[in-house]
Design a protein around this motif. Structure first.
Motif, PDB file in Angstrom:
ATOM      1  N   VAL A  91      11.209  18.431 -65.577  1.00 57.51           N
ATOM      2  CA  VAL A  91       9.963  18.848 -64.929  1.00 57.51           C
ATOM      3  C   VAL A  91       9.605  20.260 -65.335  1.00 57.51           C
ATOM      4  CG1 VAL A  91      10.247  17.305 -62.950  1.00 57.51           C
ATOM      5  CG2 VAL A  91      11.159  19.622 -62.829  1.00 57.51           C
ATOM      6  N   ASP A  92       8.328  20.503 -65.358  1.00 58.69           N
ATOM      7  CA  ASP A  92       7.810  21.845 -65.577  1.00 58.69           C
ATOM      8  C   ASP A  92       7.819  22.542 -64.222  1.00 58.69           C
ATOM      9  OD1 ASP A  92       6.670  24.010 -66.796  1.00 58.69           O
ATOM     10  OD2 ASP A  92       4.997  22.908 -67.655  1.00 58.69           O
ATOM     11  N   LEU A  96       4.196  14.107 -58.318  1.00 58.42           N
ATOM     12  CA  LEU A  96       2.772  14.175 -58.653  1.00 58.42           C
ATOM     13  C   LEU A  96       2.541  15.077 -59.855  1.00 58.42           C
ATOM     14  CD1 LEU A  96       1.386  14.765 -55.051  1.00 58.42           C
ATOM     15  CD2 LEU A  96       1.558  12.601 -56.274  1.00 58.42           C
ATOM     16  N   LEU A  97       1.676  14.627 -60.745  1.00 56.88           N
ATOM     17  CA  LEU A  97       1.169  15.438 -61.849  1.00 56.88           C
ATOM     18  C   LEU A  97      -0.283  15.779 -61.517  1.00 56.88           C
ATOM     19  CD1 LEU A  97       2.557  13.422 -64.897  1.00 56.88           C
ATOM     20  CD2 LEU A  97       3.581  15.377 -63.740  1.00 56.88           C
ATOM     21  N   PRO A  98      -0.889  16.710 -62.218  1.00 53.89           N
ATOM     22  CA  PRO A  98      -2.283  17.044 -61.900  1.00 53.89           C
ATOM     23  C   PRO A  98      -3.242  15.859 -61.958  1.00 53.89           C
ATOM     24  CG  PRO A  98      -1.352  18.711 -63.338  1.00 53.89           C
ATOM     25  CD  PRO A  98      -0.333  17.599 -63.235  1.00 53.89           C
ATOM     26  N   SER A 158       5.428  18.346 -56.870  1.00 50.45           N
ATOM     27  CA  SER A 158       4.188  18.498 -57.617  1.00 50.45           C
ATOM     28  C   SER A 158       4.455  19.438 -58.788  1.00 50.45           C
ATOM     29  CB  SER A 158       3.095  19.068 -56.704  1.00 50.45           C
ATOM     30  OG  SER A 158       1.897  19.226 -57.425  1.00 50.45           O
ATOM     31  N   VAL A 159       4.318  18.899 -60.012  1.00 48.22           N
ATOM     32  CA  VAL A 159       4.592  19.664 -61.227  1.00 48.22           C
ATOM     33  C   VAL A 159       3.484  19.430 -62.251  1.00 48.22           C
ATOM     34  CG1 VAL A 159       7.096  19.714 -60.942  1.00 48.22           C
ATOM     35  CG2 VAL A 159       6.050  17.797 -62.121  1.00 48.22           C
ATOM     36  N   ARG A 160       3.418  20.317 -63.237  1.00 46.94           N
ATOM     37  CA  ARG A 160       2.405  20.163 -64.278  1.00 46.94           C
ATOM     38  C   ARG A 160       2.734  19.051 -65.261  1.00 46.94           C
ATOM     39  NH1 ARG A 160       1.097  25.605 -67.098  1.00 46.94           N
ATOM     40  NH2 ARG A 160       3.347  25.721 -67.218  1.00 46.94           N
TER      41      ARG A 160
END
Length: 130
Positions: free
Chosen positions: A62-63, A6-8, A77-79
């Motif tokens: 990934v961030d 998931l991204l924001p 869940s990452v930015r």
């Protein structure tokens, strides 16, 4: 296992046929197999590797973010994230996307620091005038 990234603003990636996952934390990398105990981990910026059954590994840059494994579901869940099968191309994509955003973030932080500094100085002046 089922892997969902998931991204924001969106679901970046979803796959129901993942055999293994390798993720990076600040303490090092760790692997996830289907029968591993449930866990939660804070992810460091880096490469998340997953492999579908009988296929070659796929890489996600990934961030920082969070990984949670519950049963056969793994939620990441990452930015920001970038997907690739070649680490060289992925490295170039990360440099292009992530570093540009990091420069923008630094500029915003610097502007906020100056604003806070000015505000603090004026507040101190106001306090002395009283």
């Amino acid at each position: 296992m089922q892997l969902k990234v998931l991204l924001p603003s969106e679901i970046f990636f979803e796959n129901d046929d993942v055999e293994r996952i390798v993720a990076e934390t600040r303490e090092g990398s760790f692997g996830i197999l289907p029968h591993r105990l449930d866990c939660v981990a804070a992810l460091a910026p880096g490469i998340l590797t997953y492999q579908e059954t009988n296929r070659s590994p796929v890489y996600l840059a990934v961030d920082e973010g969070v990984l949670a494994k519950v049963g056969m579901k793994v939620l990441v869940s990452v930015r920001r994230a970038v997907r690739g099968t070649d680490l060289g191309q992925l490295h170039d994509a990360v440099k292009q996307q992530f570093l540009t955003l990091n420069d923008q973030e630094r500029q915003v932080r610097e502007a906020l620091r100056k604003l806070e500094s000015t505000f603090a100085g004026r507040l101190a002046e106001f306090s002395r005038e009283r």
